[in-house]
Design a protein around this motif. Sequence first.
Motif, PDB file in Angstrom:
ATOM      1  N   GLY A  18       0.816  -1.214   0.000  1.00 13.64           N
ATOM      2  CA  GLY A  18       0.000   0.000   0.000  1.00 13.64           C
ATOM      3  C   GLY A  18       0.837   1.245   0.000  1.00 13.64           C
ATOM      4  O   GLY A  18       2.053   1.176  -0.098  1.00 13.64           O
ATOM      5  N   PRO A  19       0.180   2.391   0.050  1.00 19.59           N
ATOM      6  CA  PRO A  19      -1.209   2.548   0.459  1.00 19.59           C
ATOM      7  C   PRO A  19      -2.211   2.097  -0.601  1.00 19.59           C
ATOM      8  O   PRO A  19      -1.996   2.260  -1.791  1.00 19.59           O
ATOM      9  N   THR A  20      -3.289   1.537  -0.104  1.00 21.03           N
ATOM     10  CA  THR A  20      -4.413   1.119  -0.927  1.00 21.03           C
ATOM     11  C   THR A  20      -5.550   2.108  -0.693  1.00 21.03           C
ATOM     12  O   THR A  20      -5.868   2.420   0.450  1.00 21.03           O
ATOM     13  N   HIS A  21      -6.137   2.599  -1.769  1.00 25.80           N
ATOM     14  CA  HIS A  21      -7.200   3.593  -1.687  1.00 25.80           C
ATOM     15  C   HIS A  21      -8.546   2.878  -1.670  1.00 25.80           C
ATOM     16  O   HIS A  21      -8.866   2.124  -2.575  1.00 25.80           O
ATOM     17  N   HIS A  22      -9.341   3.115  -0.621  1.00 26.51           N
ATOM     18  CA  HIS A  22     -10.653   2.485  -0.485  1.00 26.51           C
ATOM     19  C   HIS A  22     -11.786   3.496  -0.675  1.00 26.51           C
ATOM     20  O   HIS A  22     -12.896   3.257  -0.234  1.00 26.51           O
ATOM     21  N   GLY A  23     -11.483   4.630  -1.268  1.00 25.37           N
ATOM     22  CA  GLY A  23     -12.506   5.645  -1.514  1.00 25.37           C
ATOM     23  C   GLY A  23     -12.639   6.613  -0.354  1.00 25.37           C
ATOM     24  O   GLY A  23     -12.466   7.807  -0.527  1.00 25.37           O
ATOM     25  N   ILE A  24     -12.956   6.117   0.832  1.00 29.10           N
ATOM     26  CA  ILE A  24     -13.127   6.982   1.997  1.00 29.10           C
ATOM     27  C   ILE A  24     -11.999   6.819   3.020  1.00 29.10           C
ATOM     28  O   ILE A  24     -11.980   7.500   4.037  1.00 29.10           O
ATOM     29  N   PHE A  25     -11.071   5.904   2.778  1.00 27.88           N
ATOM     30  CA  PHE A  25      -9.881   5.772   3.604  1.00 27.88           C
ATOM     31  C   PHE A  25      -8.778   5.108   2.798  1.00 27.88           C
ATOM     32  O   PHE A  25      -9.025   4.486   1.774  1.00 27.88           O
ATOM     33  N   LYS A  26      -7.553   5.316   3.254  1.00 23.70           N
ATOM     34  CA  LYS A  26      -6.389   4.673   2.652  1.00 23.70           C
ATOM     35  C   LYS A  26      -5.728   3.808   3.709  1.00 23.70           C
ATOM     36  O   LYS A  26      -5.743   4.146   4.896  1.00 23.70           O
ATOM     37  N   SER A  27      -5.150   2.688   3.261  1.00 17.90           N
ATOM     38  CA  SER A  27      -4.574   1.721   4.188  1.00 17.90           C
ATOM     39  C   SER A  27      -3.236   1.206   3.715  1.00 17.90           C
ATOM     40  O   SER A  27      -2.953   1.175   2.516  1.00 17.90           O
ATOM     41  N   ILE A  28      -2.436   0.771   4.695  1.00 18.31           N
ATOM     42  CA  ILE A  28      -1.254  -0.033   4.417  1.00 18.31           C
ATOM     43  C   ILE A  28      -1.425  -1.345   5.175  1.00 18.31           C
ATOM     44  O   ILE A  28      -2.168  -1.411   6.163  1.00 18.31           O
ATOM     45  N   TYR A  29      -0.737  -2.392   4.715  1.00 19.80           N
ATOM     46  CA  TYR A  29      -0.881  -3.730   5.280  1.00 19.80           C
ATOM     47  C   TYR A  29       0.479  -4.385   5.453  1.00 19.80           C
ATOM     48  O   TYR A  29       1.364  -4.235   4.602  1.00 19.80           O
ATOM     49  N   PHE A  30       0.608  -5.161   6.524  1.00 23.37           N
ATOM     50  CA  PHE A  30       1.813  -5.946   6.789  1.00 23.37           C
ATOM     51  C   PHE A  30       1.454  -7.013   7.810  1.00 23.37           C
ATOM     52  O   PHE A  30       0.330  -7.049   8.322  1.00 23.37           O
ATOM     53  N   PHE A  31       2.391  -7.911   8.119  1.00 23.33           N
ATOM     54  CA  PHE A  31       2.126  -9.015   9.032  1.00 23.33           C
ATOM     55  C   PHE A  31       2.962  -8.897  10.292  1.00 23.33           C
ATOM     56  O   PHE A  31       4.130  -8.494  10.241  1.00 23.33           O
ATOM     57  N   ASP A  32       2.356  -9.273  11.436  1.00 29.26           N
ATOM     58  CA  ASP A  32       3.094  -9.303  12.698  1.00 29.26           C
ATOM     59  C   ASP A  32       3.870 -10.627  12.781  1.00 29.26           C
ATOM     60  O   ASP A  32       3.739 -11.480  11.894  1.00 29.26           O
ATOM     61  N   PRO A  33       4.686 -10.850  13.812  1.00 29.68           N
ATOM     62  CA  PRO A  33       5.483 -12.075  13.877  1.00 29.68           C
ATOM     63  C   PRO A  33       4.665 -13.345  14.064  1.00 29.68           C
ATOM     64  O   PRO A  33       5.206 -14.449  13.933  1.00 29.68           O
ATOM     65  N   ASN A  34       3.375 -13.215  14.349  1.00 29.95           N
ATOM     66  CA  ASN A  34       2.504 -14.373  14.531  1.00 29.95           C
ATOM     67  C   ASN A  34       1.747 -14.741  13.263  1.00 29.95           C
ATOM     68  O   ASN A  34       0.985 -15.690  13.244  1.00 29.95           O
TER      69      ASN A  34
END
Length: 189
Positions: free
Chosen positions: A117-133
Motif C-alpha cells: 500500500g497505500p491502498t485507496h478504499h474511496g473513503i480511507f487509505k490503508s497499508i498492510y503488513f504481518f506481525d510475527p505471529n
Amino acid sequence: MTEKPISLGGIHHAAYRCRDAKETVEWYGRVLGMDYTTAFAEDHVPSTGEYDPYMHVFLDAGNGNVLAFFELPNQKDMGRDENTPAWVQHLAFKMGSEEELLAAKAHVEAQGIDVLGPTHHGIFKSIYFFDPNGHRVELAADIGTDEQYAELKRVAPMMLDEWSQTKKAPRHADWLHEIARKEHASGKP
C-alpha cells in the motif's frame, strides 16, 4: 422489550493468539508504539477450569482500545484458517491523517517489514503488513467527507439486502470505487 436491551460502552479488548508473548509485546511496542500494560498468567482457565497454562498480555492501542494476546505453550502450534484468505482476518488501527499513514509506512519498512500500500478504499487509505505471529495488520487513515459517510450509511441496508439475495457485489456505492480509480490513475499514493 426495548429497542436496544444492551448498551455497550465499546470494545473492552480484542484477543488473539501469539507464538511468543515476549516477542509479540516487543514487536507491537517497537513497530506500532503500543504500551504493554497488563499480564495475566494462569495454569487453569478461569472460565472452564481446565488445565491449560497461558500468558495473556494486554497492549494499549490508543483511545481506550486494548489489544490482547494469549501464548498457549501446551496447545498445538498455532496456524491460520486455511479456508479463509490471508487478507480477510486482520487487525485494523486508525491513523490520524494520510500524512501519518505515509510516515508509519516508512517507519514499518525501516523495521525490515514488507508493507503493501497505500491502498485507496474511496473513503480511507490503508497499508498492510504481518506481525510475527502471521496476523495481518492494517493501518488506515480516513479521507472521506461527512457526505460520503452519510451516503454509505444510507445505502448500507440496501447493499446488505442485495448481497443476501445475489451474493454479488451491489452497485449502490460505485461512486466510491470511482474515487479510488481516478486517484490511482493520477499516480497519487
